[in-house]
Structures are given as structure tokens and as C-alpha cells.
Design a protein around this motif. Structure first.
Motif, PDB file in Angstrom:
ATOM      1  N   THR A  82      -4.045  -2.850 -11.888  1.00  0.00           N
ATOM      2  CA  THR A  82      -2.772  -3.557 -11.765  1.00  0.00           C
ATOM      3  C   THR A  82      -2.060  -3.164 -10.480  1.00  0.00           C
ATOM      4  O   THR A  82      -1.549  -4.023  -9.745  1.00  0.00           O
ATOM      5  CB  THR A  82      -1.865  -3.221 -12.968  1.00  0.00           C
ATOM      6  N   GLU A  85      -3.770  -4.785  -7.514  1.00  0.00           N
ATOM      7  CA  GLU A  85      -3.536  -6.225  -7.414  1.00  0.00           C
ATOM      8  C   GLU A  85      -2.101  -6.534  -7.000  1.00  0.00           C
ATOM      9  O   GLU A  85      -1.852  -7.384  -6.148  1.00  0.00           O
ATOM     10  CB  GLU A  85      -3.872  -6.899  -8.751  1.00  0.00           C
ATOM     11  N   LEU A  86      -1.175  -5.820  -7.606  1.00  0.00           N
ATOM     12  CA  LEU A  86       0.218  -6.096  -7.281  1.00  0.00           C
ATOM     13  C   LEU A  86       0.549  -5.627  -5.874  1.00  0.00           C
ATOM     14  O   LEU A  86       1.350  -6.252  -5.176  1.00  0.00           O
ATOM     15  CB  LEU A  86       1.136  -5.415  -8.309  1.00  0.00           C
ATOM     16  N   HIS A  87      -0.086  -4.559  -5.457  1.00  0.00           N
ATOM     17  CA  HIS A  87       0.152  -4.106  -4.089  1.00  0.00           C
ATOM     18  C   HIS A  87      -0.401  -5.105  -3.098  1.00  0.00           C
ATOM     19  O   HIS A  87       0.190  -5.347  -2.034  1.00  0.00           O
ATOM     20  CB  HIS A  87      -0.458  -2.727  -3.861  1.00  0.00           C
ATOM     21  N   LYS A  89      -0.452  -8.158  -3.568  1.00  0.00           N
ATOM     22  CA  LYS A  89       0.474  -9.288  -3.605  1.00  0.00           C
ATOM     23  C   LYS A  89       1.780  -8.970  -2.882  1.00  0.00           C
ATOM     24  O   LYS A  89       2.300  -9.763  -2.112  1.00  0.00           O
ATOM     25  CB  LYS A  89       0.800  -9.609  -5.082  1.00  0.00           C
ATOM     26  N   TRP A  90       2.326  -7.810  -3.171  1.00  0.00           N
ATOM     27  CA  TRP A  90       3.703  -7.520  -2.766  1.00  0.00           C
ATOM     28  C   TRP A  90       3.837  -6.419  -1.719  1.00  0.00           C
ATOM     29  O   TRP A  90       4.949  -6.161  -1.245  1.00  0.00           O
ATOM     30  CB  TRP A  90       4.540  -7.129  -3.989  1.00  0.00           C
ATOM     31  N   ARG A  93       6.214  -2.662  -2.470  1.00  0.00           N
ATOM     32  CA  ARG A  93       7.386  -2.882  -3.330  1.00  0.00           C
ATOM     33  C   ARG A  93       7.197  -2.091  -4.604  1.00  0.00           C
ATOM     34  O   ARG A  93       6.940  -2.636  -5.677  1.00  0.00           O
ATOM     35  CB  ARG A  93       7.560  -4.369  -3.612  1.00  0.00           C
ATOM     36  N   LYS A  96       9.118  -2.821  -7.807  1.00  0.00           N
ATOM     37  CA  LYS A  96       8.697  -4.089  -8.384  1.00  0.00           C
ATOM     38  C   LYS A  96       7.364  -3.915  -9.124  1.00  0.00           C
ATOM     39  O   LYS A  96       7.176  -4.410 -10.232  1.00  0.00           O
ATOM     40  CB  LYS A  96       8.558  -5.122  -7.259  1.00  0.00           C
ATOM     41  N   ILE A  97       6.469  -3.192  -8.494  1.00  0.00           N
ATOM     42  CA  ILE A  97       5.179  -2.923  -9.123  1.00  0.00           C
ATOM     43  C   ILE A  97       5.379  -2.103 -10.391  1.00  0.00           C
ATOM     44  O   ILE A  97       4.777  -2.367 -11.430  1.00  0.00           O
ATOM     45  CB  ILE A  97       4.248  -2.189  -8.143  1.00  0.00           C
ATOM     46  N   HIS A 100       5.961  -3.605 -13.771  1.00  0.00           N
ATOM     47  CA  HIS A 100       4.829  -4.160 -14.511  1.00  0.00           C
ATOM     48  C   HIS A 100       3.976  -3.083 -15.151  1.00  0.00           C
ATOM     49  O   HIS A 100       2.946  -3.365 -15.741  1.00  0.00           O
ATOM     50  CB  HIS A 100       3.981  -5.032 -13.586  1.00  0.00           C
ATOM     51  N   SER A 145       2.635  -5.257   3.643  1.00  0.00           N
ATOM     52  CA  SER A 145       2.279  -6.331   2.734  1.00  0.00           C
ATOM     53  C   SER A 145       1.537  -7.455   3.436  1.00  0.00           C
ATOM     54  O   SER A 145       0.601  -7.252   4.182  1.00  0.00           O
ATOM     55  CB  SER A 145       3.568  -6.866   2.122  1.00  0.00           C
TER      56      SER A 145
END
Length: 214
Positions: A82, A85-87, A89-90, A93, A96-97, A100, A145
DNA sequence: AATTAGTCCAACCGCATAACG
DNA sequence: CCGTTATGCGGTTGGACTAAT
């Protein structure tokens, strides 16, 4: 903007502001105070609780360590995936990560990324790309990013379809087989006397909080 | 056994932004 | 609006701990 928070105050009395590692006593005071009055308004909380800490420091300690729902250590492969993947994407942040990943703090995720994943990326980057830019380049992409279209390699590295492979590679590197502690039972050094190997855990503090009659 | 190098993470700092009077 | 204060975020660092030499 909490500008002069740590400056020790321009004048007069508020004297010493404690810095550095939190003691067990301070933790207990903070836990108790929040249990009774709730969190927020950190500057006045610090004062009212009698802590010689900045509000900022109290907030950080609470959010990153003392909060009862904070999970510590033992980042699972799923969480790692996770994060990756979120890193992708963002970018950086972290908060924000963290939203989740229930129970995980931005600080923990940030540390995890920097000490584990980023290192792995740099390392694998150095072995796969010959020469010049590699580590600097990959390092750049690991810490910023956006735009991942510079090379196919970098794309692959962040592609959701392949990120699981990377995750499992890292898992191997991290030795998840014998990765240690159950969440919530991390021990921390007693900073009252750091030369001694005395430890307490957050788990120890909460019963004490209840015992104190909150 | 002593020293050095590397790793990890808690806590700090500075900046940006939100909230308030 | 505008200035001030509070909060949140991301980057960085200090130092404890561990592994390697």
C-alpha cells in the motif's frame, strides 16, 4: 504559526522548555491529561498539564507514540505494498498515505520509506542501471512525486502491476520470516537514566493511567 | 575486546496553511 | 481584510543500538 514556540520566550518566566526524549513521567502526565480533558489546544494543554514541553512536542508525542490506537513496528507486506502504491501516486504525502494505513503514523511511514524502500530502490537502481545518473536519478524519483515517465525502469518500479514483486523482493531483504515483535509491545528506553537498560512499553502506561483513576 | 561503520527511529525544526479576533 | 496564533506536514538530525572489522 508557533513561531516563537521553542525560542524560550522573549522575556520573563516560562524558563526552561524541555527537549529530547520523553520520560515515563511525562508520558503518564500527558496520557492522563488527555484522558481527562481530551486532545487539542496543545499549547495550553502543555501548560495546564504542567509539562515543560512545547505544545508541538506534546502533540507529536501523542500522535506518534502514545495514542492508544497507534500500531508500531512490524509493517506487513500488505501495508508495504500500500505504501509503495500510494507513494507512487502521491509522492511524499506521508500524512495522506498514513490515512490509508490505520494505526500507522506519517512519521513511521516516512521512516520506513527512507530506511527500507528508498534504500532498496537505490540499491537495485545501481545494479540495473550502469553508470552516472543512476542513484541520483532514482533517488530523485524516490523522493519526489509526479512524472514517472523518464525511463521504463522507473515506470516499472512504480507500476502497480509490478510493485507487488518489488514488495516481495524487499520482504526478502527485510527478512519478514523472522521479523519480530507483535504490534503494541515495542519497548522503549527509560530516558531517566539512559545508561541503564530499563524499558517500559506503551502498554505499561495505559493500565497505569487507569490505575491513577484518570 | 575495542573500534568503526551502518542502521533505525524518536524528536526536532522550519514552513505552509487554517482558524480566529 | 489583516495580523496573530495554532495546527499540520515534510525534511532532517541526534544518538542508541547492532554488525562488521
Amino acid at each position: 504559526m508557533e513561531k516563537r514556540e521553542s525560542s524560550g520566550g522573549s522575556g520573563s518566566g516560562d524558563a526552561e522548555v524541555r527537549k529530547g526524549p520523553w520520560t515515563m513521567e511525562e508520558d503518564l502526565i500527558l496520557i492522563n491529561y488527555i484522558a481527562n480533558h481530551g486532545e487539542g489546544v496543545w499549547n495550553s494543554l502543555a501548560k495546564s498539564a504542567g509539562l515543560k514541553r512545547t505544545g508541538k512536542s506534546c502533540r507529536l508525542r501523542w500522535l506518534n507514540y502514545l495514542r492508544p490506537d497507534v500500531r508500531r513496528g512490524n509493517i506487513t507486506p500488505e501495508e508495504q505494498l500500500t505504501i509503495m502504491e500510494l507513494h507512487a501516486k502521491w509522492g511524499n504525502r506521508w500524512s495522506k498515505i498514513a490515512k490509508h494505513l490505520p494505526g500507522r503514523t506519517d512519521n513511521e511511514i516516512k521512516n520506513f520509506w527512507r530506511t527500507k524502500i528508498q534504500k532498496y530502490i537505490i540499491k537495485s537502481g545501481e545494479t540495473t542501471t550502469v553508470g552516472s545518473q543512476s542513484s541520483e536519478f532514482i533517488n530523485h524519483h524516490a523522493t519526489t512525486s509526479h512524472v514517472m515517465n523518464d525511463t521504463q525502469e522507473t515506470m516499472d518500479m512504480y507500476s502497480p502491476t509490478t510493485s507487488y514483486q518489488h514488495a516481495s523482493n524487499i520482504n526478502q531483504q527485510l527478512n519478514y520470516g523472522n521479523y519480530v515483535p507483535e504490534s503494541g509491545s515495542i519497548m522503549m528506553p527509560l530516558s531517566v537514566d539512559q545508561s541503564e537498560q530499563n524499558y517500559w512499553s506503551v502498554d505499561d502506561l495505559w493500565p497505569m493511567n487507569i490505575y491513577n483513576g484518570n
